[in-house]
Design an enzyme around this catalytic site. Sequence first.
Site, PDB file in Angstrom:
ATOM      1  N   ASP A 131      26.417  38.351-135.543  1.00  0.00           N
ATOM      2  CA  ASP A 131      25.260  39.170-135.536  1.00  0.00           C
ATOM      3  C   ASP A 131      25.236  40.334-137.099  1.00  0.00           C
ATOM      4  O   ASP A 131      24.938  41.329-137.125  1.00  0.00           O
ATOM      5  CB  ASP A 131      25.211  40.216-134.555  1.00  0.00           C
ATOM      6  N   CYS A 185      15.330  28.654-116.014  1.00  0.00           N
ATOM      7  CA  CYS A 185      14.565  29.743-115.518  1.00  0.00           C
ATOM      8  C   CYS A 185      13.345  29.503-114.480  1.00  0.00           C
ATOM      9  O   CYS A 185      13.122  30.119-113.605  1.00  0.00           O
ATOM     10  CB  CYS A 185      13.747  30.514-116.906  1.00  0.00           C
ATOM     11  N   CYS A 188      10.859  31.928-112.217  1.00  0.00           N
ATOM     12  CA  CYS A 188      11.515  33.251-111.772  1.00  0.00           C
ATOM     13  C   CYS A 188      10.826  34.129-113.040  1.00  0.00           C
ATOM     14  O   CYS A 188      10.646  33.775-114.161  1.00  0.00           O
ATOM     15  CB  CYS A 188      12.785  33.227-112.039  1.00  0.00           C
ATOM     16  N   CYS A 195      11.162  44.619-116.684  1.00  0.00           N
ATOM     17  CA  CYS A 195      11.108  45.498-118.066  1.00  0.00           C
ATOM     18  C   CYS A 195      10.286  46.687-117.879  1.00  0.00           C
ATOM     19  O   CYS A 195       9.351  46.828-117.678  1.00  0.00           O
ATOM     20  CB  CYS A 195      10.423  44.606-119.223  1.00  0.00           C
ATOM     21  N   CYS A 211      10.526  47.404-126.870  1.00  0.00           N
ATOM     22  CA  CYS A 211      11.832  47.427-126.292  1.00  0.00           C
ATOM     23  C   CYS A 211      12.572  48.630-126.415  1.00  0.00           C
ATOM     24  O   CYS A 211      12.746  49.230-127.754  1.00  0.00           O
ATOM     25  CB  CYS A 211      12.458  46.476-126.809  1.00  0.00           C
ATOM     26  N   CYS A 238      19.324  49.072-123.677  1.00  0.00           N
ATOM     27  CA  CYS A 238      18.886  48.784-122.252  1.00  0.00           C
ATOM     28  C   CYS A 238      19.218  47.278-121.554  1.00  0.00           C
ATOM     29  O   CYS A 238      19.206  46.429-122.567  1.00  0.00           O
ATOM     30  CB  CYS A 238      17.472  48.756-122.518  1.00  0.00           C
ATOM     31  N   CYS A 241      16.717  43.771-118.268  1.00  0.00           N
ATOM     32  CA  CYS A 241      16.432  42.358-118.110  1.00  0.00           C
ATOM     33  C   CYS A 241      17.663  41.533-117.902  1.00  0.00           C
ATOM     34  O   CYS A 241      17.278  40.458-117.286  1.00  0.00           O
ATOM     35  CB  CYS A 241      15.650  41.884-119.586  1.00  0.00           C
ATOM     36  N   CYS A 245      18.583  39.379-113.519  1.00  0.00           N
ATOM     37  CA  CYS A 245      18.752  38.317-113.760  1.00  0.00           C
ATOM     38  C   CYS A 245      19.521  37.278-112.834  1.00  0.00           C
ATOM     39  O   CYS A 245      20.773  37.611-112.671  1.00  0.00           O
ATOM     40  CB  CYS A 245      19.169  37.660-115.198  1.00  0.00           C
TER      41      CYS A 245
END
Length: 377
Positions: A131, A185, A188, A195, A211, A238, A241, A245
């Site tokens: 990253d 996914c 869903c 969010c 966000c 945050c 999300c 899941c």
Amino acid sequence: MPTLTERVLALARGLGFDLAGVAPALPSERTRFLADWLARGYGGELDYLARRAEERIDPRLVLPGARSLVCVALAYDREPAAEAPVRGTARIARYAQGDDYHDVLGARLRTLADALPALAGRPVETLTYVDTGPVQERAHAARAGLGFIGKNTCLIHPELGSWLFLGVALTDLTLEPGEPLDDHCGSCRACLDACPTQAFPEPYVLDATRCLSYATIELAGAIPPALREAQGAWVFGCDVCQEVCPWNRRPRRRVPADPLGLGARVAPRPAWRAPSLAWLLELGEDDWLRTTRGSALRRAEHRRLVRNALVAAGASGDASLRPALARHAAGPDALLAEHARSALARLDAASLEARAGTPVARSGPRDGGLGRPASPR
């Protein structure tokens, strides 16, 4: 005899990574989407993404002669999450509660890179990133078969879920790529609907400017009023999300062993599991530097963390925080003073609601508070 690819991946797992795979060092539909994403304005103030966009799209521009990316992942959700925060406490994204993942993964990736010449029997050109460089780790990790990209744009592994740190070693070795996983996914919409700021204009696309992770970490100035309304107790990042899941439900997840202690290093520090807002509002820069040493929390800087805590204090309904808010409201920092006054106004509104028994009208992301529809779907 194991192939070179098998030996490289075995070494990666032997260094403590939970997942390892290979992706070709080529642009893909997913990496090319970056140009469109930036053109839509979804990057906000993340100007560094545009500065090296071509390299982020094509890894061969990062390392001339590159042939492969060795992609690795480390699960950081090895213990149950802290219980729902009580009033007066703050929420910190799980990834930032322990030692800085850049350091933890980066050191092991460099060890992997140092070993590649011996495995290959020749000099090897390698660059490693966690990253930190112009490489789209998630896109390449999905291409390597480490997981599939979910509607919340996170990489999801069918057994480990999405609480994953990612890193890559870009190399001129020709290695056998993995097989991408199918998208699981289905129909869903849990992440999209949960969010708090409706930051997904469509499935698989995140508008960073909406966000809370962007607002609390990357945004240098004032947090937009509509985002403040939705911020709640979050003061750094945050996780909503990911929390909702289905792939992250602990009974269905396999928590991997941690023989080398990498997972233990990124485990939450007690001070940052659920810090009190009162403590954060009084936290001086020297104490902040001490308590965030070796932590990804340094990304937000002290001033932003206090700014975020002011917003969370306003949302808390905790009247005991009023003196701390008043001190910031009268302080010399104009940005913090404005956020403190806003927080005091929210506490006043909450007090009125409690006495009247009816909510005070206010705008927010779900009713167009950001000047655009919450979601086209």
